[in-house]
Enzyme design. Structure first.
Site, PDB file in Angstrom:
ATOM      1  N   ARG A  40     124.213  59.070  32.244  1.00  0.00           N
ATOM      2  CA  ARG A  40     124.395  60.461  32.663  1.00  0.00           C
ATOM      3  C   ARG A  40     123.127  60.974  33.346  1.00  0.00           C
ATOM      4  NH1 ARG A  40     123.751  65.687  31.226  1.00  0.00           N
ATOM      5  NH2 ARG A  40     125.555  67.050  30.921  1.00  0.00           N
ATOM      6  N   ASP A  77     137.563  64.038  32.932  1.00  0.00           N
ATOM      7  CA  ASP A  77     137.696  65.253  32.124  1.00  0.00           C
ATOM      8  C   ASP A  77     139.011  65.939  32.448  1.00  0.00           C
ATOM      9  OD1 ASP A  77     135.765  66.846  30.237  1.00  0.00           O
ATOM     10  OD2 ASP A  77     136.929  68.327  31.351  1.00  0.00           O
TER      11      ASP A  77
HETATM   12  O1  CP3 Z   1     137.436  60.046  25.422  1.00  0.00           O
HETATM   13  C1  CP3 Z   1     136.654  59.644  26.308  1.00  0.00           C
HETATM   14  O2  CP3 Z   1     135.668  58.913  26.069  1.00  0.00           O
HETATM   15  C2  CP3 Z   1     136.971  59.974  27.756  1.00  0.00           C
HETATM   16  C3  CP3 Z   1     136.343  61.116  28.293  1.00  0.00           C
HETATM   17  C4  CP3 Z   1     136.752  62.551  28.027  1.00  0.00           C
HETATM   18  C5  CP3 Z   1     135.851  63.614  28.289  1.00  0.00           C
HETATM   19  N1  CP3 Z   1     136.529  64.785  28.159  1.00  0.00           N
HETATM   20  C6  CP3 Z   1     134.449  63.449  28.684  1.00  0.00           C
HETATM   21  C7  CP3 Z   1     133.516  64.571  28.453  1.00  0.00           C
HETATM   22  C8  CP3 Z   1     137.979  63.119  27.648  1.00  0.00           C
HETATM   23  C9  CP3 Z   1     139.268  62.445  27.196  1.00  0.00           C
HETATM   24  C10 CP3 Z   1     137.809  64.543  27.753  1.00  0.00           C
HETATM   25  C11 CP3 Z   1     138.888  65.510  27.486  1.00  0.00           C
HETATM   26  C12 CP3 Z   1     138.570  66.939  27.362  1.00  0.00           C
HETATM   27  N2  CP3 Z   1     137.688  67.680  28.115  1.00  0.00           N
HETATM   28  C13 CP3 Z   1     139.241  67.826  26.487  1.00  0.00           C
HETATM   29  C14 CP3 Z   1     140.387  67.455  25.588  1.00  0.00           C
HETATM   30  C15 CP3 Z   1     139.982  66.599  24.463  1.00  0.00           C
HETATM   31  C16 CP3 Z   1     139.339  67.325  23.345  1.00  0.00           C
HETATM   32  O3  CP3 Z   1     138.216  66.933  22.976  1.00  0.00           O
HETATM   33  O4  CP3 Z   1     139.969  68.248  22.813  1.00  0.00           O
HETATM   34  C17 CP3 Z   1     138.687  69.109  26.680  1.00  0.00           C
HETATM   35  C18 CP3 Z   1     139.070  70.379  25.942  1.00  0.00           C
HETATM   36  C19 CP3 Z   1     137.719  69.014  27.715  1.00  0.00           C
HETATM   37  C20 CP3 Z   1     136.929  70.109  28.320  1.00  0.00           C
HETATM   38  C21 CP3 Z   1     135.481  69.932  28.182  1.00  0.00           C
HETATM   39  N3  CP3 Z   1     134.761  68.902  28.744  1.00  0.00           N
HETATM   40  C22 CP3 Z   1     134.571  70.764  27.490  1.00  0.00           C
HETATM   41  C23 CP3 Z   1     134.972  72.014  26.721  1.00  0.00           C
HETATM   42  C24 CP3 Z   1     133.305  70.202  27.641  1.00  0.00           C
HETATM   43  C25 CP3 Z   1     132.003  70.778  27.163  1.00  0.00           C
HETATM   44  C26 CP3 Z   1     131.899  70.733  25.691  1.00  0.00           C
HETATM   45  C27 CP3 Z   1     131.571  69.337  25.239  1.00  0.00           C
HETATM   46  O5  CP3 Z   1     132.305  68.763  24.424  1.00  0.00           O
HETATM   47  O6  CP3 Z   1     130.534  68.882  25.711  1.00  0.00           O
HETATM   48  C28 CP3 Z   1     133.445  69.005  28.397  1.00  0.00           C
HETATM   49  C29 CP3 Z   1     132.378  68.060  28.785  1.00  0.00           C
HETATM   50  C30 CP3 Z   1     132.574  66.611  28.511  1.00  0.00           C
HETATM   51  N4  CP3 Z   1     133.691  65.897  28.787  1.00  0.00           N
HETATM   52  C31 CP3 Z   1     131.598  65.721  27.969  1.00  0.00           C
HETATM   53  C32 CP3 Z   1     132.176  64.443  27.938  1.00  0.00           C
HETATM   54  C33 CP3 Z   1     131.546  63.141  27.491  1.00  0.00           C
HETATM   55  C34 CP3 Z   1     130.186  66.096  27.592  1.00  0.00           C
HETATM   56  C35 CP3 Z   1     129.430  66.309  28.852  1.00  0.00           C
HETATM   57  C36 CP3 Z   1     128.006  65.864  28.771  1.00  0.00           C
HETATM   58  O7  CP3 Z   1     127.748  64.660  28.962  1.00  0.00           O
HETATM   59  O8  CP3 Z   1     127.168  66.742  28.566  1.00  0.00           O
END
Ligand code: CP3
Length: 354
Positions: A40, A77
């Site tokens: 990242r 995402d």
């Molecule tokens: O599962 C996996 O490894 C695949 C990747 C994946 C991500 N997001 C990567 C991510 C998947 C399947 C998601 C789905 C996702 N994204 C959901 C539904 C699943 C759940 O957990 O309920 C939702 C609600 C989101 C929206 C989202 N994306 C938010 C609210 C955030 C910020 C809050 C957080 O958890 O960090 C993200 C960012 C995100 N998506 C990260 C990752 C690895 C973190 C980003 C970082 O590296 O800082």
């Protein structure tokens, strides 16, 4: 394309017999892994990581190099759709997603473009194609999207929300407008998932993270119905194999029976529902995926093993179970603790398949 070496995950989703319970972890590629944080940092930002197929592929494969997992999940995402719709998505460090141009008025809904996933979301399809090539048939690849309701909460609120004040005001005060937005997202999501399937996704999952925030009647009208529409519109067979569909409503334990009637092959179950009662509620119509409390991974390995044993016992004997966490892995969990969970599933689950 290389033949699939390990198809336990796909078989379990279709309720076919397997010698043990297959598993993967929601959010298995993520911040709890130091190698994820390194990639990242190289990519510069979370969106750059998602939009660069080689980086997305690299992080998708990282958890598979560490653990004996039975599926890979596309690194992406659920907010790629609002991003492609031009709503101005940004991820600020430590603050979660922000949308500069949220959808608040009927005119905002009218202005939403129709997406061609191979154009605006080509980077996702390129990531799917790259990952399939690099996986070389070791395990199947899961594609995914958010549910229309869950994605709509971000589109309307402009980010994460606790009370969902704006979208619930729309839901109760101007329901026809919300239906127009949800119908638009449903079309976009169906096309997006079908494009992922054509690009090589071997199963797809719909994340309805915020369905559990709805009252029962509102859940049926504004979330469940649109997920059923998606199920009806998906490609269900590709390259001579069935493409299973998994629906996951977090907090949706009381609606598992209704979810089983959507035409999905499998349902995700969070940790607040007992798998034995979930199994009774769906009556053999679908497979179940879940449901270890992700916070169990804060405890030492011996406790993790005992909790894994309880989840396996709660589902009981026979096919149709994919082991998983009940929601995403927490970013501050020690990676060795995830390993203890994986090892426990490998060691303890064969007893349920004899
Ligand atoms: O599962 C996996 O490894 C695949 C990747 C994946 C991500 N997001 C990567 C991510 C998947 C399947 C998601 C789905 C996702 N994204 C959901 C539904 C699943 C759940 O957990 O309920 C939702 C609600 C989101 C929206 C989202 N994306 C938010 C609210 C955030 C910020 C809050 C957080 O958890 O960090 C993200 C960012 C995100 N998506 C990260 C990752 C690895 C973190 C980003 C970082 O590296 O800082």
């Amino acid at each position: 394309m290389a033949p699939l070496e390990n198809d336990l995950f796909l078989r379990a989703l279709l309720r076919q017999p397997t010698p043990r319970t297959p598993l993967w972890m929601m959010r298995q590629a993520g911040r709890y892994l130091p190698e994820y944080r390194a990639t990242r940092a190289k990519a510069g930002s979370f969106m750059q990581l998602c939009m660069t197929p080689d980086y997305a592929c690299e992080v998708t494969l990282q958890p598979l190099a560490r653990y004996r997992l039975d599926a890979a999940i596309l690194f992406s995402d659920i907010l790629t759709i609002p991003h492609a719709l031009g709503l101005g998505l940004e991820f600020e460090a430590g603050e979660g997603p922000k949308l500069d141009r949220p959808v608040r008025t009927p005119a905002d809904i009218d202005r939403l473009p129709t997406l061609d996933p191979e154009r605006e979301l080509r980077y996702v399809m390129d990531a799917v194609r790259t990952i399939r090539r690099e996986l070389g048939g070791r395990v199947p690849l899961i594609g995914f999207a958010g549910s229309p309701w869950t994605v709509a909460t971000y589109c309307v609120e402009g980010g994460s929300s606790k009370a969902f004040a704006r979208i619930k005001s729309m839901l109760y005060g101007a329901p026809q407008e919300l239906h127009r937005l949800l119908a638009h997202l449903t079309r976009a999501t169906t096309d997006y998932l079908n494009a992922q399937i054509r690009a090589g996704a071997q199963a797809v999952m719909v994340f309805d993270t915020w369905g559990g925030a709805l009252a029962p009647a509102a859940y049926r009208e504004f979330s469940l119905r649109y997920m059923a529409d998606i199920c009806a519109g998906l490609i269900r067979e590709q390259d001579g194999r069935q493409v299973p569909v998994i629906l996951f409503t977090k907090g949706g334990g009381q609606w598992l029976g209704e979810l089983a009637a959507t035409g999905a092959d499998a349902l995700g179950v969070d940790w607040t529902t007992d798998l034995a009662s979930a199994r009774a509620a769906v009556g053999g119509r679908v497979a179940l995926q879940g449901n270890l409390d992700p916070s169990v991974l804060y405890a030492p390995p011996a406790a993790i093993r005992a909790e894994v044993a309880k989840v396996l016992a709660s589902y009981g004997t026979g096919p149709g179970h994919v082991f998983n966490l009940g929601h995403g892995i927490h970013p501050d969990v020690p990676p060795e603790h995830a390993g203890a969970m994986v090892d426990a599933v490998h060691e303890l689950s064969p007893a349920y398949h004899r």
